[in-house]
Design a protein around this motif. Structure first.
Motif, PDB file in Angstrom:
ATOM      1  N   GLN A  18       0.810  -1.208   0.000  1.00 11.27           N
ATOM      2  CA  GLN A  18       0.000   0.000   0.000  1.00 11.27           C
ATOM      3  C   GLN A  18       0.847   1.264   0.000  1.00 11.27           C
ATOM      4  N   ALA A  19       2.088   1.159   0.405  1.00 17.17           N
ATOM      5  CA  ALA A  19       2.902   2.345   0.634  1.00 17.17           C
ATOM      6  C   ALA A  19       3.281   3.026  -0.668  1.00 17.17           C
ATOM      7  N   GLN A  20       3.305   4.358  -0.631  1.00 21.18           N
ATOM      8  CA  GLN A  20       3.738   5.151  -1.766  1.00 21.18           C
ATOM      9  C   GLN A  20       4.885   6.052  -1.319  1.00 21.18           C
ATOM     10  N   PRO A  21       5.879   6.272  -2.184  1.00 26.48           N
ATOM     11  CA  PRO A  21       7.001   7.116  -1.795  1.00 26.48           C
ATOM     12  C   PRO A  21       6.521   8.509  -1.401  1.00 26.48           C
ATOM     13  N   ALA A  22       7.152   9.070  -0.395  1.00 25.98           N
ATOM     14  CA  ALA A  22       6.781  10.402   0.076  1.00 25.98           C
ATOM     15  C   ALA A  22       8.017  11.288   0.077  1.00 25.98           C
ATOM     16  N   ALA A  23       7.890  12.475  -0.488  1.00 25.73           N
ATOM     17  CA  ALA A  23       9.030  13.381  -0.596  1.00 25.73           C
ATOM     18  C   ALA A  23       9.276  14.113   0.707  1.00 25.73           C
ATOM     19  N   ALA A  24       8.236  14.372   1.466  1.00 28.08           N
ATOM     20  CA  ALA A  24       8.361  15.148   2.695  1.00 28.08           C
ATOM     21  C   ALA A  24       7.949  14.286   3.878  1.00 28.08           C
ATOM     22  N   PRO A  25       8.487  14.586   5.064  1.00 27.89           N
ATOM     23  CA  PRO A  25       8.078  13.811   6.239  1.00 27.89           C
ATOM     24  C   PRO A  25       6.628  14.102   6.590  1.00 27.89           C
ATOM     25  N   PRO A  26       5.964  13.157   7.226  1.00 25.92           N
ATOM     26  CA  PRO A  26       4.583  13.393   7.646  1.00 25.92           C
ATOM     27  C   PRO A  26       4.532  14.470   8.722  1.00 25.92           C
ATOM     28  N   ASP A 431       8.265   2.880  17.948  1.00 28.35           N
ATOM     29  CA  ASP A 431       8.205   3.800  19.082  1.00 28.35           C
ATOM     30  C   ASP A 431       7.807   5.171  18.531  1.00 28.35           C
ATOM     31  N   TRP A 432       6.612   5.649  18.883  1.00 35.37           N
ATOM     32  CA  TRP A 432       6.084   6.867  18.268  1.00 35.37           C
ATOM     33  C   TRP A 432       6.971   8.080  18.514  1.00 35.37           C
ATOM     34  N   TRP A 433       7.564   8.171  19.699  1.00 31.50           N
ATOM     35  CA  TRP A 433       8.387   9.339  20.037  1.00 31.50           C
ATOM     36  C   TRP A 433       9.699   9.308  19.251  1.00 31.50           C
ATOM     37  N   ALA A 434      10.371   8.166  19.269  1.00 28.20           N
ATOM     38  CA  ALA A 434      11.626   8.045  18.525  1.00 28.20           C
ATOM     39  C   ALA A 434      11.392   8.262  17.037  1.00 28.20           C
ATOM     40  N   GLN A 435      10.284   7.723  16.522  1.00 25.34           N
ATOM     41  CA  GLN A 435       9.985   7.888  15.098  1.00 25.34           C
ATOM     42  C   GLN A 435       9.706   9.353  14.754  1.00 25.34           C
ATOM     43  N   ALA A 436       9.020  10.071  15.635  1.00 27.09           N
ATOM     44  CA  ALA A 436       8.750  11.491  15.385  1.00 27.09           C
ATOM     45  C   ALA A 436      10.047  12.282  15.288  1.00 27.09           C
ATOM     46  N   LEU A 437      10.978  12.026  16.189  1.00 25.70           N
ATOM     47  CA  LEU A 437      12.254  12.744  16.171  1.00 25.70           C
ATOM     48  C   LEU A 437      13.074  12.366  14.939  1.00 25.70           C
ATOM     49  N   ALA A 438      13.079  11.083  14.599  1.00 24.55           N
ATOM     50  CA  ALA A 438      13.844  10.645  13.427  1.00 24.55           C
ATOM     51  C   ALA A 438      13.265  11.228  12.145  1.00 24.55           C
ATOM     52  N   SER A 439      11.952  11.427  12.113  1.00 25.22           N
ATOM     53  CA  SER A 439      11.326  11.984  10.906  1.00 25.22           C
ATOM     54  C   SER A 439      11.792  13.405  10.632  1.00 25.22           C
ATOM     55  N   ARG A 440      12.317  14.058  11.646  1.00 27.63           N
ATOM     56  CA  ARG A 440      12.794  15.437  11.500  1.00 27.63           C
ATOM     57  C   ARG A 440      14.280  15.497  11.173  1.00 27.63           C
ATOM     58  N   GLY A 441      14.931  14.354  10.993  1.00 24.95           N
ATOM     59  CA  GLY A 441      16.321  14.338  10.572  1.00 24.95           C
ATOM     60  C   GLY A 441      17.317  13.957  11.629  1.00 24.95           C
ATOM     61  N   ALA A 637      10.183  21.969  17.914  1.00 26.02           N
ATOM     62  CA  ALA A 637      10.525  23.370  17.641  1.00 26.02           C
ATOM     63  C   ALA A 637      11.731  23.800  18.461  1.00 26.02           C
ATOM     64  N   PHE A 638      11.772  23.371  19.723  1.00 29.71           N
ATOM     65  CA  PHE A 638      12.908  23.673  20.598  1.00 29.71           C
ATOM     66  C   PHE A 638      14.194  23.048  20.052  1.00 29.71           C
ATOM     67  N   LEU A 639      14.113  21.780  19.634  1.00 25.04           N
ATOM     68  CA  LEU A 639      15.292  21.097  19.095  1.00 25.04           C
ATOM     69  C   LEU A 639      15.725  21.719  17.774  1.00 25.04           C
ATOM     70  N   ASN A 640      14.773  22.085  16.931  1.00 27.12           N
ATOM     71  CA  ASN A 640      15.119  22.732  15.664  1.00 27.12           C
ATOM     72  C   ASN A 640      15.863  24.043  15.880  1.00 27.12           C
ATOM     73  N   THR A 641      15.475  24.751  16.934  1.00 25.46           N
ATOM     74  CA  THR A 641      16.122  26.038  17.228  1.00 25.46           C
ATOM     75  C   THR A 641      17.531  25.851  17.760  1.00 25.46           C
ATOM     76  N   HIS A 642      17.703  24.909  18.658  1.00 27.18           N
ATOM     77  CA  HIS A 642      18.973  24.788  19.381  1.00 27.18           C
ATOM     78  C   HIS A 642      19.869  23.656  18.887  1.00 27.18           C
ATOM     79  N   ASN A 643      19.339  22.792  18.046  1.00 24.47           N
ATOM     80  CA  ASN A 643      20.146  21.724  17.448  1.00 24.47           C
ATOM     81  C   ASN A 643      19.575  21.403  16.075  1.00 24.47           C
ATOM     82  N   PRO A 644      19.629  22.363  15.134  1.00 25.71           N
ATOM     83  CA  PRO A 644      18.977  22.178  13.833  1.00 25.71           C
ATOM     84  C   PRO A 644      19.508  20.945  13.107  1.00 25.71           C
ATOM     85  N   PRO A 645      18.602  20.119  12.599  1.00 25.43           N
ATOM     86  CA  PRO A 645      19.041  18.858  11.976  1.00 25.43           C
ATOM     87  C   PRO A 645      19.744  19.056  10.646  1.00 25.43           C
ATOM     88  N   ASN A 646      19.544  20.196  10.000  1.00 27.40           N
ATOM     89  CA  ASN A 646      20.132  20.419   8.675  1.00 27.40           C
ATOM     90  C   ASN A 646      21.216  21.484   8.712  1.00 27.40           C
TER      91      ASN A 646
END
Length: 646
Positions: A18-26, A431-441, A637-646
């Protein structure tokens, strides 16, 4: 009755197809939502299943036919905190709901999480009714897991309740006749009663008592019309656990700590004779037959997988076949019919993401039922690997590592996600929490530091007296391991966690300065001495097993031992040199919000900036989707500000 709103997605084939490639994270909300199905139960006859269905605003209870998925009943429960669902016979559903509040008439008026039961008659008017409302001299709340039975053809629920005898509460048993809702207390305990073992006839076969001051634990077994003491032992901290019946109703299964190791023992109820350790019952959890109340198998959880041992050879062949059908994925039994011909299993891994399958042994089918999280098909799930690294003083520390999709495992930003407990563990699979963080890079490391459960007594006990010490350095040793391997960037590491993990996040930037670039603590303990004092007040004595338990982990001599101030982040706020975020639910009854407020005040007094989020109406477990999403969005948002993944 609310109408169906289409939150359950039904599929006819493997989720990988069922899966389709996704360009952006959910969106973050896809991870913070309640699971599409958080709890699911097959009816005793296997004709229906009932589930707690997560929606964007709350929860539904849905009943569907197993043969074709036809919706039989649906009820909205947007404002309730639903914890579990169970069948009583084939026509009655009972849900467990909790609410946070105080009871003014009790001597202890502190805020607590109270458990209530609601029932639905599928063959009647299909209106939910609260149970236990007509009990005499007893609270209308459940004091433990209820037992579903059918006695002489009538569905009956046996519920532990608190009954008052001369104004003193005692753990007792009540029976609820599901057809009428009538309830009555059938067996009264005493102020020291901590557990009951209920047989298939609805009568207690055994009772456990515990005296906190002396640490004396006793087991009483029914012999004729009397409860007779058949076993006693002293346990100041590690209390025996009356688990269940054994492989037959004439024995009781006890989990006991003997010579430093937890093992399973069988007590013959008629004589009190004890045998064991029982190698056939070795495992992290036993599986219970709904009808006979006896053990039918065991489930063990390693770092990588769940392993089942079923005593029936036919059942064992089925489990082996399921594992073979989903190679490399984590397969868990969720629920089954009494004849074990209809089963629901969860499957988590690269091919199926986080999903549920309906197994029909008579038809020989395994049909994909639903994604655990709507909007997260397998191709959006980040890969999870396991590793073991050495702590600085030598012990091996197992861990999970979740890597962001589409990025090489080199020089990544890292989030250390510390679990709660501390005598707990992370589980293999989604793990929903770990997956959420990994989805952000981010790469996400989940160390099973010493003091974690599930990896043997030696690993657990290595944490005694090491709260904030070696339990903390185990986390940073994992960072150093990944830095040495080139997987992560040393200068781009933050730490987050909830409960004990929230403490570890605060400790990471007070006790181990220089390791982490920022920290986000959810519902964390900040002052150990005040925590012990609060626990002693709640228990009414400093000699409770609970207080002794925490003292052992903290290395404290008592609630007034000021030596543990050296490991309390709220007393070390002046050492914080990096951004700190504090998040706490206002209705938390496990770690009161006062613990985070202490850290907030200490940070302000030290002239330090702090990011603060107080979540109204939220408890310790982030039970509401709106606040769970709010926590994730604020933290990312806090992590993006103080430890940006990109």
């Amino acid at each position: 009755m609310a109408s169906a709103i289409g939150v359950l997605l039904l599929f006819a084939g493997p989720f990988g197809a069922q899966a389709q490639p996704a360009a952006a994270p959910p969106p973050v909300a896809a991870f913070g939502q309640l699971p599409t199905i958080s709890d699911i139960a097959v009816s005793p006859d296997g004709q229906h299943w009932a589930g707690l269905i997560g929606t964007p605003t709350g929860t539904q209870i849905q009943v569907r036919r197993t043969s074709d998925g036809e919706l039989i009943a649906v009820t909205g429960a947007e404002k309730s905190k639903l914890r579990a669902i169970q069948w009583v016979g084939n026509g009655h559903l009972v849900i467990t709901i909790t609410t946070t509040g105080r009871v003014i008439d009790l001597a202890d008026t502190s805020k607590r999480e109270w458990t209530m039961l609601m029932a639905l008659d599928l063959n009647g008017d299909r209106r939910w009714r609260q149970l236990l409302g007509n009990l005499e001299n007893a609270m209308n709340v459940s004091a433990g897991p209820a037992v579903s039975l059918v006695i002489d053809g009538e569905p009956v629920l046996v519920v532990p309740v608190i009954r008052f005898v001369e104004h003193v509460g005692a753990l007792s048993l009540a029976q609820v006749r599901m057809k009428t809702g009538a309830a009555r207390v059938t067996d009264v305990g005493n102020p020291e009663t901590v557990d009951w073992l209920v047989g298939s006839n609805g009568r207690p076969a055994a009772r456990a008592d515990y005296e906190p001051g002396t640490g004396l634990w006793t087991l009483h077994a029914r012999q004729g019309d009397r409860m007779v003491k058949v076993h006693a032992e002293k346990a100041l901290v590690d209390l025996p656990n009356l688990v269940s019946f054994g492989r037959d109703a004439g024995t009781a299964l006890l989990s006991r700590k003997v010579d430093g190791e937890w093992s399973d023992y069988l007590v013959t109820l008629a004589t009190g004779a004890m045998s064991g350790p029982e190698a056939s019952l070795a495992g992290n959890e036993v599986l219970i037959d709904r009808a006979s109340r006896t053990v039918i198998g065991t489930r063990s959880t390693s770092l990588e997988a769940e392993t089942y041992t079923m005593f029936d050879p036919v059942d064992q062949r089925l489990l082996r076949g399921l594992v073979k059908a989903f190679p490399g994925e984590v397969v868990r039994l969720e629920s089954w019919s009494d004849d074990r011909q209809v089963l629901i299993v969860s499957v988590e891994g690269a091919e199926n993401g986080a999903s549920l399958f309906l197994i029909n042994r008579a038809k020989g089918t395994a049909d994909a039922l639903a994604l655990r999280y709507a909007g997260l098909p397998p191709d959006l799930i980040a890969p999870v690997t396991t590793l073991t690294y050495k702590a600085a003083d030598g012990p091996a520390i197992p861990a999970y590592l979740t890597l962001p999709r589409g990025r090489p495992a080199k020089g990544l930003p890292l989030i250390v996600l510390a679990h709660g407990g501390p005598a707990s563990r992370d589980m293999p699979g989604f793990d929903w929490w770990a997956q959420a963080l990994a989805s952000r890079g981010y790469a996400v490391l989940q160390p099973q530091f010493r003091g974690s459960s599930g990896f043997g007594s030696a690993h657990l006990e290595a944490g005694f007296g090491e709260w904030g010490r070696k339990m903390q350095s185990d986390l940073s040793d994992g960072v150093r391991h990944l830095v040495a391997a080139g997987t992560v960037d040393k200068g781009r590491v933050c730490i987050v966690g909830a409960s004990y993990g929230g403490y570890a996040a605060m400790a990471g930037v007070t006790l181990e300065t220089g390791v982490y670039r920022c920290a986000s603590a959810v519902a964390g303990v900040s002052d150990l001495r005040r925590m012990l004092g609060s626990d002693a007040r709640d228990a009414g004595t400093s000699r409770s097993a609970s207080v002794r338990y925490w003292q052992r982990f903290m290395g404290a001599k008592g609630p007034s031992d000021d030596s543990i101030d050296a490991w309390s982040p709220a007393r070390l706020a002046h050492k914080v040199m990096v951004p700190l975020q504090l998040i706490h639910g206002k209705d938390d009854t496990v770690v009161p919000i006062a613990q985070s407020r202490m850290m907030l005040d200490a940070m302000k007094a030290a002239g330090k900036a702090v990011d603060w989020l107080e979540m109204a109406g939220e408890d310790h477990w982030l039970s509401r989707p709106a606040t769970r999403i709010a926590m994730l969005e604020a933290q990312i948002a806090f992590l993006n500000t103080h430890n940006p993944p990109n």
